[in-house]
Design a protein around this motif. Sequence first.
Motif, PDB file in Angstrom:
ATOM      1  N   GLY A 146     -32.930 -23.636  12.724  1.00 49.45           N
ATOM      2  CA  GLY A 146     -34.134 -22.841  12.232  1.00 49.45           C
ATOM      3  C   GLY A 146     -33.804 -21.552  12.794  1.00 49.45           C
ATOM      4  O   GLY A 146     -32.664 -20.823  12.444  1.00 49.45           O
ATOM      5  N   ARG A 147     -34.781 -20.902  13.294  1.00 47.37           N
ATOM      6  CA  ARG A 147     -34.558 -19.413  13.732  1.00 47.37           C
ATOM      7  C   ARG A 147     -33.919 -19.329  14.885  1.00 47.37           C
ATOM      8  O   ARG A 147     -34.172 -20.049  16.017  1.00 47.37           O
ATOM      9  CB  ARG A 147     -36.232 -19.003  13.932  1.00 47.37           C
ATOM     10  CG  ARG A 147     -37.249 -19.106  12.814  1.00 47.37           C
ATOM     11  CD  ARG A 147     -38.528 -18.352  12.913  1.00 47.37           C
ATOM     12  NE  ARG A 147     -39.266 -19.222  14.133  1.00 47.37           N
ATOM     13  CZ  ARG A 147     -40.450 -18.844  14.033  1.00 47.37           C
ATOM     14  NH1 ARG A 147     -41.288 -18.232  13.361  1.00 47.37           N
ATOM     15  NH2 ARG A 147     -41.121 -19.543  15.167  1.00 47.37           N
ATOM     16  N   SER A 148     -33.088 -18.295  15.165  1.00 42.62           N
ATOM     17  CA  SER A 148     -32.437 -18.379  16.208  1.00 42.62           C
ATOM     18  C   SER A 148     -33.042 -17.488  17.279  1.00 42.62           C
ATOM     19  O   SER A 148     -34.134 -16.840  16.990  1.00 42.62           O
ATOM     20  CB  SER A 148     -31.101 -17.545  15.799  1.00 42.62           C
ATOM     21  OG  SER A 148     -30.997 -16.218  15.417  1.00 42.62           O
ATOM     22  N   GLY A 149     -32.600 -17.274  18.481  1.00 41.21           N
ATOM     23  CA  GLY A 149     -33.391 -16.451  19.574  1.00 41.21           C
ATOM     24  C   GLY A 149     -33.533 -17.285  20.887  1.00 41.21           C
ATOM     25  O   GLY A 149     -33.949 -16.742  21.937  1.00 41.21           O
ATOM     26  N   SER A 150     -33.334 -18.562  21.039  1.00 40.36           N
ATOM     27  CA  SER A 150     -33.459 -19.130  22.142  1.00 40.36           C
ATOM     28  C   SER A 150     -32.348 -19.164  23.267  1.00 40.36           C
ATOM     29  O   SER A 150     -32.390 -19.108  24.382  1.00 40.36           O
ATOM     30  CB  SER A 150     -33.503 -20.941  21.892  1.00 40.36           C
ATOM     31  OG  SER A 150     -32.285 -21.172  21.489  1.00 40.36           O
ATOM     32  N   ARG A 151     -31.498 -18.244  22.959  1.00 37.96           N
ATOM     33  CA  ARG A 151     -30.508 -17.425  23.983  1.00 37.96           C
ATOM     34  C   ARG A 151     -31.223 -17.005  24.929  1.00 37.96           C
ATOM     35  O   ARG A 151     -30.750 -16.688  25.971  1.00 37.96           O
ATOM     36  CB  ARG A 151     -29.324 -16.904  23.216  1.00 37.96           C
ATOM     37  CG  ARG A 151     -29.748 -15.566  22.611  1.00 37.96           C
ATOM     38  CD  ARG A 151     -28.524 -14.709  22.057  1.00 37.96           C
ATOM     39  NE  ARG A 151     -27.817 -15.566  20.954  1.00 37.96           N
ATOM     40  CZ  ARG A 151     -26.874 -15.181  20.232  1.00 37.96           C
ATOM     41  NH1 ARG A 151     -26.256 -13.984  20.740  1.00 37.96           N
ATOM     42  NH2 ARG A 151     -26.399 -16.157  19.233  1.00 37.96           N
ATOM     43  N   PHE A 152     -32.399 -16.234  24.460  1.00 34.51           N
ATOM     44  CA  PHE A 152     -33.178 -15.479  25.416  1.00 34.51           C
ATOM     45  C   PHE A 152     -34.156 -16.311  26.237  1.00 34.51           C
ATOM     46  O   PHE A 152     -34.968 -15.950  26.980  1.00 34.51           O
ATOM     47  CB  PHE A 152     -34.242 -14.511  24.687  1.00 34.51           C
ATOM     48  CG  PHE A 152     -33.313 -13.508  23.753  1.00 34.51           C
ATOM     49  CD1 PHE A 152     -32.437 -12.391  24.555  1.00 34.51           C
ATOM     50  CD2 PHE A 152     -32.828 -13.476  22.840  1.00 34.51           C
ATOM     51  CE1 PHE A 152     -31.636 -11.582  24.095  1.00 34.51           C
ATOM     52  CE2 PHE A 152     -32.142 -12.553  22.177  1.00 34.51           C
ATOM     53  CZ  PHE A 152     -31.606 -11.575  22.694  1.00 34.51           C
ATOM     54  N   GLY A 153     -34.281 -17.571  25.975  1.00 31.25           N
ATOM     55  CA  GLY A 153     -35.106 -18.596  26.542  1.00 31.25           C
ATOM     56  C   GLY A 153     -35.084 -18.502  28.116  1.00 31.25           C
ATOM     57  O   GLY A 153     -35.948 -18.523  28.741  1.00 31.25           O
ATOM     58  N   PRO A 154     -33.883 -18.750  28.770  1.00 28.83           N
ATOM     59  CA  PRO A 154     -33.794 -18.689  30.402  1.00 28.83           C
ATOM     60  C   PRO A 154     -34.280 -17.260  30.834  1.00 28.83           C
ATOM     61  O   PRO A 154     -35.202 -17.394  31.529  1.00 28.83           O
ATOM     62  CB  PRO A 154     -32.338 -18.647  30.495  1.00 28.83           C
ATOM     63  CG  PRO A 154     -31.744 -19.472  29.320  1.00 28.83           C
ATOM     64  CD  PRO A 154     -32.726 -18.896  28.117  1.00 28.83           C
ATOM     65  N   GLN A 155     -33.930 -16.157  30.340  1.00 24.78           N
ATOM     66  CA  GLN A 155     -34.630 -14.824  30.492  1.00 24.78           C
ATOM     67  C   GLN A 155     -36.309 -14.963  30.507  1.00 24.78           C
ATOM     68  O   GLN A 155     -36.760 -14.424  31.529  1.00 24.78           O
ATOM     69  CB  GLN A 155     -34.040 -13.602  29.843  1.00 24.78           C
ATOM     70  CG  GLN A 155     -34.700 -12.513  30.112  1.00 24.78           C
ATOM     71  CD  GLN A 155     -34.339 -11.374  29.085  1.00 24.78           C
ATOM     72  OE1 GLN A 155     -32.891 -11.622  28.699  1.00 24.78           O
ATOM     73  NE2 GLN A 155     -35.093 -10.246  28.847  1.00 24.78           N
ATOM     74  N   GLY A 156     -36.609 -15.465  29.272  1.00 27.04           N
ATOM     75  CA  GLY A 156     -38.262 -15.565  29.250  1.00 27.04           C
ATOM     76  C   GLY A 156     -39.036 -16.323  30.203  1.00 27.04           C
ATOM     77  O   GLY A 156     -39.877 -16.131  30.754  1.00 27.04           O
ATOM     78  N   ILE A 157     -38.298 -17.405  30.447  1.00 23.33           N
ATOM     79  CA  ILE A 157     -39.094 -18.654  31.415  1.00 23.33           C
ATOM     80  C   ILE A 157     -39.004 -17.894  32.728  1.00 23.33           C
ATOM     81  O   ILE A 157     -40.002 -17.962  33.332  1.00 23.33           O
ATOM     82  CB  ILE A 157     -38.142 -20.014  31.206  1.00 23.33           C
ATOM     83  CG1 ILE A 157     -38.537 -20.562  30.076  1.00 23.33           C
ATOM     84  CG2 ILE A 157     -38.630 -20.795  32.283  1.00 23.33           C
ATOM     85  CD1 ILE A 157     -37.445 -21.862  29.770  1.00 23.33           C
ATOM     86  N   ARG A 158     -37.845 -17.251  33.166  1.00 20.64           N
ATOM     87  CA  ARG A 158     -37.710 -16.858  34.739  1.00 20.64           C
ATOM     88  C   ARG A 158     -38.872 -15.715  34.668  1.00 20.64           C
ATOM     89  O   ARG A 158     -39.506 -15.435  35.580  1.00 20.64           O
ATOM     90  CB  ARG A 158     -36.501 -16.176  34.927  1.00 20.64           C
ATOM     91  CG  ARG A 158     -35.369 -17.315  35.032  1.00 20.64           C
ATOM     92  CD  ARG A 158     -33.964 -16.955  35.284  1.00 20.64           C
ATOM     93  NE  ARG A 158     -33.061 -17.745  35.588  1.00 20.64           N
ATOM     94  CZ  ARG A 158     -31.943 -18.026  35.053  1.00 20.64           C
ATOM     95  NH1 ARG A 158     -31.664 -17.338  33.743  1.00 20.64           N
ATOM     96  NH2 ARG A 158     -31.140 -18.896  35.484  1.00 20.64           N
ATOM     97  N   GLN A 159     -38.875 -14.820  33.631  1.00 22.36           N
ATOM     98  CA  GLN A 159     -39.768 -13.798  33.608  1.00 22.36           C
ATOM     99  C   GLN A 159     -41.194 -14.331  33.706  1.00 22.36           C
ATOM    100  O   GLN A 159     -42.074 -13.704  34.434  1.00 22.36           O
ATOM    101  CB  GLN A 159     -39.656 -12.705  32.546  1.00 22.36           C
ATOM    102  CG  GLN A 159     -40.396 -11.617  32.209  1.00 22.36           C
ATOM    103  CD  GLN A 159     -39.900 -10.767  31.375  1.00 22.36           C
ATOM    104  OE1 GLN A 159     -38.721 -10.378  31.207  1.00 22.36           O
ATOM    105  NE2 GLN A 159     -40.989 -10.354  30.451  1.00 22.36           N
TER     106      GLN A 159
END
Length: 321
Positions: free
Chosen positions: A62-75
Amino acid sequence: MSEVDGKSSPSVANSAAVADADMPLYGAMGMTFMQFPAVTTLSQCGAEVIVSGVPFDMATSGRSGSRFGPQGIRQASVNLVWEGARWPWAFALDDHLAVADAGNVIFKHGEPQTLVDNLEAHISAIMQAGKSALTFGGDHFITLPILRAYAKKYGPVALVHFDAHTDTYSGGSKYDHGTIFHHAVQEGLVDTEHSLQIGIRTAYTVENHPFEVLDAAWVGDYGPATTLERIRQRVGDKKVYVSFDIDGLDPAFAPGTGTPVVAGISMDCALKVIRGLQGLNLIGMDVVEVAPAYDQAEITSLAGATLALEYLYVLAANKMA
């Protein structure tokens, strides 16, 4: 930022990596989850649980972008730090469970096999050090190498899987976040007789499906208490791995994901179910498919961080029992 081994820069514990890798784009970590200490050497770390990020979304359909998930969760976890003893728990997590953040797993950008090899080695190193893993994706494909590492140590594990999709499809490519549990079954990584999939609300082949399914409509009708009863009956005393795809939640609670599906479970229900896993033999968890670019006011990242924190409280409660 806290230090645990005399090094001021948080980076991944890469001693067990099996493939050389350059630092991938978005691979650096700017903060730790819940401001837990950063760790670079597992053998010198006293933590019982190791948090890791996997900024990988090359298997998404689907839509890409979950590579930023760890950063988002930590933030987003910064919003949870101030609470001390998290409601409704009657104790502060730090008083009963030691947790550290190992940063992000390193792999070669554009070469998925290096992710597979390095992630499996990283999780194996965590277990060899006598610790358990809490892992942030990245897309759901990351669960497959994680399960391979767990199965090497424990044999087939019971899986409690939250998702809008079964991810048991057999027709995908080698690196595909929709085929992971097909391969996990074929490879004997999970004990299907003691595993469940919760929140499913997309098509799958019901006949001969390897897992018990509590679909989203069923969970909505019967609620978290009955859902927990079924989980406990199913997994028994087996070692349990929890995999939480954030699209298991309704998009009202988690819009920031690659393949959102309406009519999912609520955040309240999800937290009650995670909280109710207390007493089970929990050995690891991942939270995957958080894609902050599609989020609103960080609510998806906050949902992922909160689910992970609730799981840690359950581990602490189990330890105290």
